[in-house]
Design an enzyme around this catalytic site. Structure first.
Site, PDB file in Angstrom:
ATOM      1  N   ASP A 162     -68.320  32.112  76.810  1.00 18.51           N
ATOM      2  CA  ASP A 162     -69.512  32.670  76.161  1.00 18.51           C
ATOM      3  C   ASP A 162     -70.505  31.558  75.798  1.00 18.51           C
ATOM      4  O   ASP A 162     -71.719  31.739  75.898  1.00 18.51           O
ATOM      5  CB  ASP A 162     -69.128  33.439  74.895  1.00 18.51           C
TER       6      ASP A 162
ATOM      7  N   ASP B 266     -70.401  41.245  78.882  1.00 22.78           N
ATOM      8  CA  ASP B 266     -69.582  40.303  78.112  1.00 22.78           C
ATOM      9  C   ASP B 266     -68.605  41.010  77.178  1.00 22.78           C
ATOM     10  O   ASP B 266     -67.646  40.392  76.703  1.00 22.78           O
ATOM     11  CB  ASP B 266     -70.480  39.373  77.293  1.00 22.78           C
TER      12      ASP B 266
ATOM     13  N   ASP C 203     -64.462  42.205  78.754  1.00 25.25           N
ATOM     14  CA  ASP C 203     -63.160  41.536  78.727  1.00 25.25           C
ATOM     15  C   ASP C 203     -62.358  41.916  77.488  1.00 25.25           C
ATOM     16  O   ASP C 203     -61.155  42.188  77.573  1.00 25.25           O
ATOM     17  CB  ASP C 203     -63.332  40.018  78.829  1.00 25.25           C
TER      18      ASP C 203
ATOM     19  N   ASP D 127     -62.456  33.452  76.517  1.00 27.53           N
ATOM     20  CA  ASP D 127     -63.655  34.269  76.341  1.00 27.53           C
ATOM     21  C   ASP D 127     -64.697  33.535  75.504  1.00 27.53           C
ATOM     22  O   ASP D 127     -65.873  33.456  75.871  1.00 27.53           O
ATOM     23  CB  ASP D 127     -63.262  35.593  75.694  1.00 27.53           C
TER      24      ASP D 127
END
Length: 253
Positions: A90, A65, A68, A86
């Site tokens: 998440d 994670d 990015d 993002d």
């Protein structure tokens, strides 16, 4: 919870790792989508009851994670939509992981412990979302809100360690720790925003008190009127000192 120095070192390490991905053209948004796929696969593993393997998957997905953001820095592709994309995915990733835990638990024989795990997992999911929402809403109002015991990296690490070390035997305690610390962090951020908002409010300056002479005249009128109503006393004061219209100069009519 993690200090600024640890965060800087972690970002530097991840940037070195993602440079080969950047060289072959993997964009930050593609990495975000791949992270969601990896978290979804981990959720399936958790739902099948392989909690320790799922814990390893949570840890790997948590590291991925970070790719990015690192790709965005390496490729100089930081965008407003990228940050929004993002953060949004998440939330899906975290919810899917806890959904995997719930699906595993509800398939177990009904016991008091199972009921506790279901309730605590739901509370952990809700509080995790509120931690992220409190930060996003505060920043939308122009307030900084980067404090808190358990941000997303810390929550991922706690869940991964609890699953890897304890498996199903520790599940109720893992969920209890995640729920308690996430709830505490949400409250921390609420209090922080309240204090910041209070500090930004303009202070109201009280009007200056009446002079001693005005107070003496008012009290004298009050005593002379013998009224229990201070407002009537004030009226009596005004009647006592008023002059007939004929006594005023022409310019005052």
């Amino acid at each position: 919870m993690f200090g600024a120095r640890i965060q800087r070192e972690a970002r530097r390490f991840v940037e070195l790792v993602v440079r080969p991905l950047a060289a072959i053209g993997i964009t930050p948004n593609i990495a975000t989508l791949l992270g969601l796929v990896l978290n979804s696969a981990t959720a399936v593993i958790l739902a099948t009851g392989q909690l320790r393997i799922g814990g390893v998957g949570v840890l790997i997905a948590g590291v991925f994670d970070m790719f990015d953001g690192a790709l965005a820095r390496v490729q100089h592709r930081k965008t407003v939509f990228g940050a929004f994309f993002d953060s949004t995915l998440d939330r899906y990733s975290e919810g899917l992981l806890l959904l995997g835990v719930l699906l595993y638990v509800v398939g177990q024989p009904p016991t008091a412990e199972r009921t506790w795990v279901v309730a605590l997992t739901y509370l952990a999911a809700l509080s995790s979302l509120m931690v992220s929402y409190a930060k996003a809403r505060a920043e939308g109002l122009g307030l900084q809100c980067r404090i808190g015991l358990m941000a997303r990296p810390e929550r991922v690490l706690l869940l991964a360690i609890g699953l890897i070390l304890g498996g199903s035997g520790w599940l109720v305690w893992t969920m209890a720790a995640l729920a308690a610390t996430s709830t505490f962090t949400a409250v921390q951020r609420i209090v922080h925003v309240w204090r910041a908002a209070q500090a930004q409010q303009p202070r109201v300056v009280a009007p200056p008190p009446a002079s001693g002479e005005a107070i003496a005249v008012r009290d004298s009128a009050y005593r002379a009127s013998g009224s229990a109503d201070p407002h009537r006393a004030a009226g009596a004061e005004r009647r006592d000192i008023s002059l007939p219209r004929d006594a005023l100069p022409p310019s005052a009519h």
